[in-house]
Design a protein around this motif. Structure first.
Motif, PDB file in Angstrom:
ATOM      1  N   MET A   1       0.868  -1.258  -0.014  1.00 44.37           N
ATOM      2  CA  MET A   1      -0.002   0.044  -0.114  1.00 44.37           C
ATOM      3  C   MET A   1       0.734   1.288   0.096  1.00 44.37           C
ATOM      4  O   MET A   1       0.583   2.230  -0.661  1.00 44.37           O
ATOM      5  N   VAL A   2       2.036   1.279   0.930  1.00 43.55           N
ATOM      6  CA  VAL A   2       3.072   2.471   0.729  1.00 43.55           C
ATOM      7  C   VAL A   2       3.568   2.569  -0.471  1.00 43.55           C
ATOM      8  O   VAL A   2       3.511   3.717  -0.944  1.00 43.55           O
ATOM      9  N   LYS A   3       3.744   1.566  -1.347  1.00 44.31           N
ATOM     10  CA  LYS A   3       4.559   1.770  -2.636  1.00 44.31           C
ATOM     11  C   LYS A   3       3.536   2.203  -3.531  1.00 44.31           C
ATOM     12  O   LYS A   3       3.821   2.999  -4.567  1.00 44.31           O
ATOM     13  N   ALA A   4       2.309   1.857  -3.391  1.00 47.01           N
ATOM     14  CA  ALA A   4       1.062   2.131  -4.452  1.00 47.01           C
ATOM     15  C   ALA A   4       0.734   3.524  -4.123  1.00 47.01           C
ATOM     16  O   ALA A   4      -0.233   4.258  -5.003  1.00 47.01           O
ATOM     17  N   ASP A   5       0.903   4.045  -2.903  1.00 43.88           N
ATOM     18  CA  ASP A   5       0.284   5.508  -2.527  1.00 43.88           C
ATOM     19  C   ASP A   5       1.172   6.297  -2.961  1.00 43.88           C
ATOM     20  O   ASP A   5       2.269   6.698  -2.980  1.00 43.88           O
ATOM     21  N   GLU A   6       0.696   7.283  -3.915  1.00 47.78           N
ATOM     22  CA  GLU A   6       1.626   8.307  -4.681  1.00 47.78           C
ATOM     23  C   GLU A   6       1.859   9.600  -3.919  1.00 47.78           C
ATOM     24  O   GLU A   6       2.767  10.150  -3.842  1.00 47.78           O
ATOM     25  N   SER A   7       0.886   9.793  -2.906  1.00 48.47           N
ATOM     26  CA  SER A   7       1.314  10.673  -1.903  1.00 48.47           C
ATOM     27  C   SER A   7       2.294  10.607  -0.997  1.00 48.47           C
ATOM     28  O   SER A   7       2.849  11.432  -0.085  1.00 48.47           O
ATOM     29  N   MET A   8       2.786   9.200  -0.961  1.00 47.01           N
ATOM     30  CA  MET A   8       3.941   9.020   0.276  1.00 47.01           C
ATOM     31  C   MET A   8       5.158   8.795  -0.659  1.00 47.01           C
ATOM     32  O   MET A   8       6.174   8.661  -0.257  1.00 47.01           O
ATOM     33  N   GLN A   9       5.312   9.156  -1.962  1.00 45.30           N
ATOM     34  CA  GLN A   9       6.360   9.078  -2.782  1.00 45.30           C
ATOM     35  C   GLN A   9       6.988  10.667  -2.965  1.00 45.30           C
ATOM     36  O   GLN A   9       6.192  11.751  -3.029  1.00 45.30           O
ATOM     37  N   ASN A  10       8.299  10.605  -3.071  1.00 39.78           N
ATOM     38  CA  ASN A  10       8.933  11.987  -3.044  1.00 39.78           C
ATOM     39  C   ASN A  10       8.453  12.940  -2.533  1.00 39.78           C
ATOM     40  O   ASN A  10       8.073  14.233  -2.473  1.00 39.78           O
ATOM     41  N   LEU A  11       8.640  12.981  -1.075  1.00 40.29           N
ATOM     42  CA  LEU A  11       8.288  13.748   0.084  1.00 40.29           C
ATOM     43  C   LEU A  11       9.325  14.799   0.525  1.00 40.29           C
ATOM     44  O   LEU A  11      10.471  14.636   0.387  1.00 40.29           O
ATOM     45  N   VAL A  12       8.966  16.153   0.464  1.00 41.33           N
ATOM     46  CA  VAL A  12       9.861  17.009   0.783  1.00 41.33           C
ATOM     47  C   VAL A  12      10.227  16.789   2.123  1.00 41.33           C
ATOM     48  O   VAL A  12       9.816  15.932   2.981  1.00 41.33           O
TER      49      VAL A  12
END
Length: 352
Positions: A98-109
């Motif tokens: 789920m974490v890998k599929a969640d785009e909001s958790m990718q490339n975080l500032v």
């Protein structure tokens, strides 16, 4: 005769060392053969068997800070498992997907990462400081935690030869945890040899004192003042390597930083820097105490660069006419000559 004696002793030492070296080589050869046999029997490498042998500990020198992967998994678990009962919650592998599929958790500032890390740290602190529902659960937690601590201390004693003694007691008469003690090697002989007191007697008196110390808020403030003062003085004396040193809070910049080149970092925000005995707010004292215990507030020696920088800053303030610290009050009889006591009949010294 002396030369012959020295030659004989040297030959004797060499013979002893050769015998010891031979014995160690034979032992290592037998050990290597045994390691090979165990590795082939269990289907593992010889390096793994060597690492599992003995009491050696391989310390990781890298950072042990909170990892972003664990932070995101915790945040996703809190999100998807909040409304699910026990037994119906998502597994760890599913949450990773789920974490890998969640785009909001990718490339975080950086700010978003710190927000997730703060939430995880708050959750861990809440779990560590939360209260059990029953005394039985609390007693089980005490026993389980102490067992882990005892095992860690035993291992530490085997690896480093350190001496440790530990006393634990319940803090209220209604608690069911029993007073206990733990020691490594023969350290408990210290109490009997030096203080003529057995460990069981110390544990019993500790339990009596802890259960009878029913403190109100005013007494808690006084107690926390003493604890904070003790921690500050102990840390300063340790880093300064002096037992006769005290903290000068009034002229801290001059007496401590300028003369001793020792500073204090991590003082809690919102708490005025002053002696703990002058702080009457219990919450502020608890902040100071927690910071001193977890090491976020600690003494340190100023580096040469920090000394030069602070000296230049201090000189600049003094040139502007600013008063650094608090000046001593001038005596009313300043400038009046005084006779030294006990020297009226002293012999005159000859000037050279």
């Amino acid at each position: 005769a002396q030369r012959a004696s020295r030659n004989f002793l040297a030959a004797q030492r060499k013979e002893t060392e050769d015998a010891l070296t031979g014995a160690i080589r034979r032992l290592l050869a037998e050990q290597n053969d045994r390691i090979k046999a165990i590795a082939s029997e269990h289907g593992v490498t010889q390096d793994k068997v060597k690492k599992l042998m003995g009491g050696e500990r391989y310390y990781k020198k890298g950072s042990r800070n909170t990892q972003l992967t664990n932070v995101l998994i915790h945040a996703k678990a809190q999100e998807v498992n909040a409304d699910h009962p026990c037994g119906a919650k998502y597994s760890l592998d599913k949450i990773r997907e789920m974490v890998k599929a969640d785009e909001s958790m990718q490339n975080l500032v950086h700010e978003e990462q710190q927000e997730y890390i703060t939430k995880l740290n708050e959750c861990c602190a809440l779990q560590n400081m939360s209260i059990h529902a029953t005394n039985t659960a609390a007693a089980r937690d005490v026993q389980s935690t102490l067992d882990n601590v005892f095992k860690m201390l035993d291992g530490l004693a085997l690896r480093t030869g350190i001496y440790t003694c530990l006393f634990a007691s319940r803090g209220h008469v209604y608690n069911t945890a029993q007073a206990t003690w733990f020691s490594t090697d023969n350290v408990m002989d210290f109490w009997e040899d030096v203080l003529q007191t057995e460990a069981d007697e110390i544990a019993r008196k500790l339990e009596q004192w802890a259960c009878m110390a029913d403190l109100d808020e005013h007494e808690m403030v006084q107690n926390m003042q003493h604890v904070c003062t003790r921690l500050l003085n102990s840390g300063l004396r340790t880093i300064a390597k002096r037992r006769d040193i005290c903290i000068n809070y009034t002229n801290f910049d001059i007496a401590m930083k300028d003369k001793l080149t020792i500073d204090l970092k991590g003082w809690p925000e919102g708490v005025p820097f002053q002696s703990p005995t002058s702080i009457n707010d219990l919450k502020a004292l608890l902040k100071v105490c927690d910071a001193l215990k977890d090491g976020s507030c600690r003494w340190f020696h100023m580096s040469p660069h920090q000394r030069e920088e602070y000296a230049a800053k201090l000189t600049a303030h003094q040139k502007k006419g600013e008063v650094i610290g608090k000046l001593c009050k001038k005596h009313a009889d300043a400038g009046v000559p005084h006779k030294c006591k006990g020297k009226e009949n002293a012999p005159l010294r000859k000037r050279v």
